[in-house]
Motif scaffolding. Structure first.
Motif, PDB file in Angstrom:
ATOM      1  N   HIS A 148      -9.580  18.542   0.707  1.00 21.08           N
ATOM      2  CA  HIS A 148      -8.632  19.060   1.697  1.00 21.08           C
ATOM      3  C   HIS A 148      -7.229  18.557   1.367  1.00 21.08           C
ATOM      4  CE1 HIS A 148     -12.065  20.425   4.010  1.00 21.08           C
ATOM      5  NE2 HIS A 148     -12.589  19.237   3.851  1.00 21.08           N
ATOM      6  N   GLY A 149      -6.744  18.908   0.190  1.00 18.26           N
ATOM      7  CA  GLY A 149      -5.438  18.427  -0.237  1.00 18.26           C
ATOM      8  C   GLY A 149      -5.594  17.300  -1.244  1.00 18.26           C
ATOM      9  N   ASN A 150      -4.471  16.872  -1.777  1.00 21.93           N
ATOM     10  CA  ASN A 150      -4.482  15.880  -2.839  1.00 21.93           C
ATOM     11  C   ASN A 150      -3.903  14.560  -2.370  1.00 21.93           C
ATOM     12  OD1 ASN A 150      -5.632  17.553  -4.908  1.00 21.93           O
ATOM     13  ND2 ASN A 150      -3.687  18.648  -4.968  1.00 21.93           N
ATOM     14  N   GLY A 151      -4.633  13.881  -1.499  1.00 19.64           N
ATOM     15  CA  GLY A 151      -4.216  12.561  -1.057  1.00 19.64           C
ATOM     16  C   GLY A 151      -4.532  11.523  -2.115  1.00 19.64           C
ATOM     17  N   ALA A 152      -3.861  10.386  -2.027  1.00 17.72           N
ATOM     18  CA  ALA A 152      -4.103   9.298  -2.965  1.00 17.72           C
ATOM     19  C   ALA A 152      -3.537   8.021  -2.367  1.00 17.72           C
ATOM     20  CB  ALA A 152      -3.435   9.582  -4.314  1.00 17.72           C
ATOM     21  N   TYR A 153      -3.984   6.891  -2.906  1.00 21.77           N
ATOM     22  CA  TYR A 153      -3.360   5.639  -2.511  1.00 21.77           C
ATOM     23  C   TYR A 153      -3.316   4.692  -3.695  1.00 21.77           C
ATOM     24  CZ  TYR A 153      -7.864   3.169  -2.164  1.00 21.77           C
ATOM     25  OH  TYR A 153      -9.074   2.584  -2.433  1.00 21.77           O
ATOM     26  N   SER A 154      -2.356   3.806  -3.650  1.00 24.74           N
ATOM     27  CA  SER A 154      -2.194   2.781  -4.669  1.00 24.74           C
ATOM     28  C   SER A 154      -1.956   1.450  -3.973  1.00 24.74           C
ATOM     29  CB  SER A 154      -1.006   3.093  -5.582  1.00 24.74           C
ATOM     30  OG  SER A 154      -1.177   4.337  -6.232  1.00 24.74           O
ATOM     31  N   ILE A 155      -2.418   0.383  -4.613  1.00 26.53           N
ATOM     32  CA  ILE A 155      -2.214  -0.971  -4.090  1.00 26.53           C
ATOM     33  C   ILE A 155      -1.507  -1.794  -5.152  1.00 26.53           C
ATOM     34  CG2 ILE A 155      -3.348  -3.104  -3.338  1.00 26.53           C
ATOM     35  CD1 ILE A 155      -5.580  -1.362  -2.207  1.00 26.53           C
ATOM     36  N   PHE A 156      -0.481  -2.519  -4.717  1.00 26.43           N
ATOM     37  CA  PHE A 156       0.261  -3.414  -5.592  1.00 26.43           C
ATOM     38  C   PHE A 156       0.205  -4.815  -5.005  1.00 26.43           C
ATOM     39  CE2 PHE A 156       1.986   0.795  -5.834  1.00 26.43           C
ATOM     40  CZ  PHE A 156       2.303   0.999  -7.169  1.00 26.43           C
ATOM     41  N   ILE A 157       0.045  -5.815  -5.856  1.00 27.57           N
ATOM     42  CA  ILE A 157       0.148  -7.214  -5.452  1.00 27.57           C
ATOM     43  C   ILE A 157       1.276  -7.829  -6.268  1.00 27.57           C
ATOM     44  CG2 ILE A 157      -1.001  -9.476  -5.385  1.00 27.57           C
ATOM     45  CD1 ILE A 157      -2.192  -7.520  -3.386  1.00 27.57           C
ATOM     46  N   LEU A 179       0.862  -1.180   0.000  1.00 29.51           N
ATOM     47  CA  LEU A 179       0.000   0.000   0.000  1.00 29.51           C
ATOM     48  C   LEU A 179       0.893   1.222   0.000  1.00 29.51           C
ATOM     49  CD1 LEU A 179      -2.681   1.606   0.453  1.00 29.51           C
ATOM     50  CD2 LEU A 179      -2.272   1.303   2.905  1.00 29.51           C
ATOM     51  N   LYS A 180       0.725   2.093  -0.986  1.00 34.08           N
ATOM     52  CA  LYS A 180       1.380   3.395  -0.981  1.00 34.08           C
ATOM     53  C   LYS A 180       0.297   4.425  -0.720  1.00 34.08           C
ATOM     54  CE  LYS A 180       5.303   2.344  -3.938  1.00 34.08           C
ATOM     55  NZ  LYS A 180       6.051   2.682  -5.158  1.00 34.08           N
ATOM     56  N   LEU A 181       0.524   5.249   0.288  1.00 32.74           N
ATOM     57  CA  LEU A 181      -0.496   6.205   0.726  1.00 32.74           C
ATOM     58  C   LEU A 181       0.107   7.591   0.843  1.00 32.74           C
ATOM     59  CD1 LEU A 181      -3.296   6.927   1.963  1.00 32.74           C
ATOM     60  CD2 LEU A 181      -2.392   6.150   4.162  1.00 32.74           C
ATOM     61  N   LEU A 182      -0.573   8.565   0.257  1.00 33.70           N
ATOM     62  CA  LEU A 182      -0.264   9.980   0.461  1.00 33.70           C
ATOM     63  C   LEU A 182      -1.486  10.577   1.131  1.00 33.70           C
ATOM     64  CD1 LEU A 182       1.425  12.560   0.065  1.00 33.70           C
ATOM     65  CD2 LEU A 182       0.302  12.819  -2.164  1.00 33.70           C
ATOM     66  N   THR A 183      -1.337  10.991   2.385  1.00 35.25           N
ATOM     67  CA  THR A 183      -2.490  11.517   3.111  1.00 35.25           C
ATOM     68  C   THR A 183      -2.818  12.936   2.649  1.00 35.25           C
ATOM     69  OG1 THR A 183      -1.152  12.412   4.918  1.00 35.25           O
ATOM     70  CG2 THR A 183      -1.872  10.129   5.139  1.00 35.25           C
ATOM     71  N   ASP A 184      -4.059  13.339   2.897  1.00 33.39           N
ATOM     72  CA  ASP A 184      -4.440  14.726   2.634  1.00 33.39           C
ATOM     73  C   ASP A 184      -4.144  15.552   3.893  1.00 33.39           C
ATOM     74  OD1 ASP A 184      -6.480  14.025   4.394  1.00 33.39           O
ATOM     75  OD2 ASP A 184      -8.100  14.260   2.935  1.00 33.39           O
ATOM     76  N   ASN A 185      -4.676  16.768   3.960  1.00 35.59           N
ATOM     77  CA  ASN A 185      -4.361  17.572   5.144  1.00 35.59           C
ATOM     78  C   ASN A 185      -5.396  17.420   6.257  1.00 35.59           C
ATOM     79  OD1 ASN A 185      -6.371  19.263   4.113  1.00 35.59           O
ATOM     80  ND2 ASN A 185      -4.883  20.618   3.134  1.00 35.59           N
ATOM     81  N   ARG A 186      -6.135  16.332   6.204  1.00 32.78           N
ATOM     82  CA  ARG A 186      -6.978  15.893   7.324  1.00 32.78           C
ATOM     83  C   ARG A 186      -6.718  14.412   7.568  1.00 32.78           C
ATOM     84  NH1 ARG A 186     -12.815  19.011   6.871  1.00 32.78           N
ATOM     85  NH2 ARG A 186     -11.964  21.098   7.163  1.00 32.78           N
TER      86      ARG A 186
END
Length: 122
Positions: free
Chosen positions: A82-91, A19-26
């Motif tokens: 509230h910002g530009n969060g995103a996530y990606s999943i790799f298997i 899991l790659k995660l970039l959180t937003d500002n909340r």
């Protein structure tokens, strides 16, 4: 990165889940779970992240059926209110989901069930 969160290769009975995660500002609103749907497998989860934090979790998990849920208690996803969060999943280093983040209260993905990868958003 945390060394204890970083697996690099797994045995033949396992998937390498990343899991790659970039959180937003909340970020306090963000949590996720990976719940095994059978007797064999591992449950994973995460929360308590910092705002605008980039992180990665890599774990070997038994080949099984899982439901991954990305949740946002603010009901506005992790992008783009509230910002530009995103996530990606790799298997096994293959992209299952790239750049998700625009959802409401939760994003649910089924993985490894019936050898199918299914993505459904709420």
């Amino acid at each position: 990165t945390n060394p204890e969160n970083e697996a690099t290769s797994c045995n033949e009975n396992e998937f390498l889940f990343e899991l790659k995660l970039l959180t937003d500002n909340r970020a306090s609103e963000i949590s996720w779970t990976l719940d095994v749907q059978s007797d064999v497998g591992t449950n994973l989860n995460g929360d308590g992240y910092n705002n605008d934090e980039a992180l990665s979790v890599k774990k070997c998990i038994a080949k099984s059926c899982y439901i991954f849920t990305m949740s946002d208690s603010g009901d506005d996803g992790i992008c783009c209110s509230h910002g530009n969060g995103a996530y990606s999943i790799f298997i096994d280093n293959d992209v299952l989901l790239n750049g998700g983040g625009d959802f409401g209260s939760e994003d649910i993905i089924t993985l490894g069930c019936n050898n199918e990868w299914i993505n459904s958003s709420n």
